[in-house]
Design a protein around this motif. Sequence first.
Motif, short mmCIF file in Angstrom:
data_model
loop_
_atom_site.label_atom_id
_atom_site.label_comp_id
_atom_site.label_asym_id
_atom_site.label_seq_id
_atom_site.Cartn_x
_atom_site.Cartn_y
_atom_site.Cartn_z
N PHE A 85 1.04 -1.53 -0.23
CA PHE A 85 0.11 -0.09 0.02
C PHE A 85 1.08 1.03 -0.31
CE2 PHE A 85 -2.12 -2.92 2.16
CZ PHE A 85 -3.26 -3.81 1.52
N HIS A 86 0.33 2.22 -0.66
CA HIS A 86 0.89 3.53 -0.61
C HIS A 86 1.00 4.84 0.49
CE1 HIS A 86 2.11 4.41 -4.72
NE2 HIS A 86 1.33 3.49 -5.46
N GLN A 87 -0.48 3.78 1.53
CA GLN A 87 -0.88 5.44 2.90
C GLN A 87 0.10 5.76 3.44
OE1 GLN A 87 -2.45 2.62 1.56
NE2 GLN A 87 -4.02 2.02 3.53
N HIS A 88 0.77 4.46 3.68
CA HIS A 88 1.64 4.51 5.02
C HIS A 88 3.03 4.83 4.91
CE1 HIS A 88 -1.13 2.80 7.30
NE2 HIS A 88 -0.96 1.39 7.03
N ALA A 89 3.70 4.45 3.62
CA ALA A 89 4.64 4.85 3.21
C ALA A 89 5.63 6.13 3.12
CB ALA A 89 5.50 3.91 1.72
N VAL A 90 3.96 6.64 2.22
CA VAL A 90 4.36 7.89 1.90
C VAL A 90 5.33 8.73 2.47
CG1 VAL A 90 3.42 9.67 0.46
CG2 VAL A 90 3.11 7.37 -0.84
N LYS A 91 4.22 8.71 3.66
CA LYS A 91 4.00 9.70 5.07
C LYS A 91 5.66 10.32 5.65
CE LYS A 91 -0.27 9.96 6.16
NZ LYS A 91 -1.07 9.70 8.05
N ALA A 92 6.50 8.41 5.24
CA ALA A 92 7.56 8.46 6.10
C ALA A 92 9.05 9.07 4.47
CB ALA A 92 8.09 6.87 6.51
N PHE A 93 8.53 8.19 3.55
CA PHE A 93 9.12 9.01 2.48
C PHE A 93 9.78 10.50 2.28
CE2 PHE A 93 9.87 9.28 -2.46
CZ PHE A 93 10.87 8.78 -2.17
N GLU A 94 8.18 11.23 2.40
CA GLU A 94 8.63 12.46 2.30
C GLU A 94 9.57 13.10 3.50
OE1 GLU A 94 4.30 13.16 2.60
OE2 GLU A 94 4.01 13.33 0.62
N VAL A 95 9.57 12.59 3.97
CA VAL A 95 10.51 13.46 5.48
C VAL A 95 11.50 11.86 5.27
CG1 VAL A 95 9.08 14.10 6.71
CG2 VAL A 95 9.73 11.88 7.50
N ARG A 96 12.69 12.09 4.31
CA ARG A 96 13.44 10.86 3.79
C ARG A 96 13.77 10.35 4.47
NH1 ARG A 96 17.28 15.33 1.62
NH2 ARG A 96 18.84 13.34 1.74
N ALA A 97 12.96 9.19 4.30
CA ALA A 97 13.02 7.63 4.72
C ALA A 97 13.48 7.36 3.26
CB ALA A 97 11.67 7.25 4.79
N LEU A 98 14.34 6.42 2.95
CA LEU A 98 15.47 6.26 2.26
C LEU A 98 14.72 5.63 0.90
CD1 LEU A 98 18.65 5.28 1.21
CD2 LEU A 98 18.37 3.25 2.41
N ASP A 99 14.15 4.78 1.15
CA ASP A 99 12.93 4.50 0.36
C ASP A 99 11.94 3.61 0.29
OD1 ASP A 99 12.35 4.11 -2.74
OD2 ASP A 99 13.80 3.37 -3.65
N TYR A 100 10.77 3.31 -0.43
CA TYR A 100 9.71 2.03 -0.56
C TYR A 100 9.66 1.23 -1.34
CZ TYR A 100 6.14 5.19 -2.22
OH TYR A 100 5.41 6.35 -3.25
N LEU A 101 9.01 0.66 -1.50
CA LEU A 101 9.36 -0.57 -3.12
C LEU A 101 7.63 -1.55 -2.40
CD1 LEU A 101 12.22 -2.74 -2.75
CD2 LEU A 101 11.41 -0.66 -4.58
N LEU A 102 7.40 -1.35 -4.11
CA LEU A 102 5.44 -1.60 -3.34
C LEU A 102 5.75 -3.20 -4.00
CD1 LEU A 102 3.14 0.56 -5.47
CD2 LEU A 102 3.28 0.45 -3.11
N LYS A 103 5.51 -4.08 -3.55
CA LYS A 103 4.43 -5.57 -3.28
C LYS A 103 3.92 -5.95 -4.95
CE LYS A 103 5.63 -7.21 1.20
NZ LYS A 103 4.80 -7.88 2.06
N PRO A 104 4.32 -6.20 -5.43
CA PRO A 104 5.22 -7.85 -5.71
C PRO A 104 6.30 -6.72 -6.37
CG PRO A 104 3.95 -7.63 -7.21
CD PRO A 104 3.50 -6.98 -6.68
N VAL A 105 7.68 -6.41 -5.68
CA VAL A 105 9.01 -6.46 -5.75
C VAL A 105 9.59 -6.12 -6.76
CG1 VAL A 105 10.97 -5.73 -4.78
CG2 VAL A 105 9.73 -5.68 -3.53
N LYS A 106 9.72 -5.22 -8.02
CA LYS A 106 10.09 -5.39 -9.20
C LYS A 106 11.72 -4.97 -8.79
CE LYS A 106 5.99 -6.04 -11.16
NZ LYS A 106 5.88 -6.40 -11.58
N LEU A 107 12.78 -6.07 -10.58
CA LEU A 107 14.29 -5.92 -9.73
C LEU A 107 14.46 -4.68 -10.16
CD1 LEU A 107 16.47 -7.43 -9.35
CD2 LEU A 107 16.03 -7.85 -11.54
N GLU A 108 14.13 -4.10 -11.30
CA GLU A 108 14.43 -2.23 -11.24
C GLU A 108 14.58 -1.79 -10.44
OE1 GLU A 108 13.57 1.16 -14.86
OE2 GLU A 108 12.62 -1.11 -15.06
N ARG A 109 13.15 -1.45 -9.95
CA ARG A 109 12.76 -0.16 -8.70
C ARG A 109 13.25 -1.25 -7.38
NH1 ARG A 109 12.90 2.54 -6.58
NH2 ARG A 109 10.91 2.84 -5.45
#
Length: 277
Positions: A85-109
Amino acid sequence: MTIVKTLIVDDEPAAIEGLRLRLDAFPHIQVIGEANSVAEAITLIHIQRPDLIFLDIEMPEQSGFELIRQLQPEHCPAIVFVTAFHQHAVKAFEVRALDYLLKPVKLERLAEAIARVSELTSNSADKAQLLSAVAEITKEQQAGNAGSSKERSAEDNAEAAEPQYCIERQKLVIQDGRNPIQLIPYQDIIWIDAAGDYMCVHTQAETYVMRARLKSLIDERLPDVFVRIHKSTVVNLTYIEKLQPLCNSEYNAVLLNQKVLKVSRTYAKALKQRLLG
């Protein structure tokens, strides 16, 4: 190349195995442990001192946010969120969490996230910001839970309901920092095509322009109803009226508004399977 000691935290064994297999493509990423819960992860963190954690957010007993809340900035590994899901990760990502990946994880991402590791892992200020953001998110969640057991004001009820609605699941967010933010309901989008470094998002009433990669839109943001029909085009299946066969196993997709889009041979088979079931 510096070895990055890595911990995977997820309550789903299949998700752990899938991520571990993908991480084999990166020789400097050394998986030193796996944990199925926050309690297991805390123990491993104290023993192994990982440099990097791939952290699931949605876990049954305690969430990934609960794990981070127990860490101190000076001892906090780099965190890459892994979530459906986007909704949790986006909040932390906006304040410089390293990154977030959506399942299923794509090799390129995954490769993009790992590329960020060496840049940001040692920045304690960023980690402190992440921990602060997680604390705020946790308080919001607790407030929402408390509100279900006692009478609250209309304003409090609206605030408690907010985390349950995710804009990015319902609408495509278009923003470039200069113009007003556009929120386009996915059901209104007929097709999207690439125009250089930009995407043209077509609705019945208007065409919007956004800076994005088509592949990232498909992998991370667009619902399953959108299907790629050309290297530069995706279309909303609900707007396709018919397929007209051409030579060389190609088609024209005729839309409900009579717009005609070319379906290349590469994507024709998958499109027919989606339409015919």
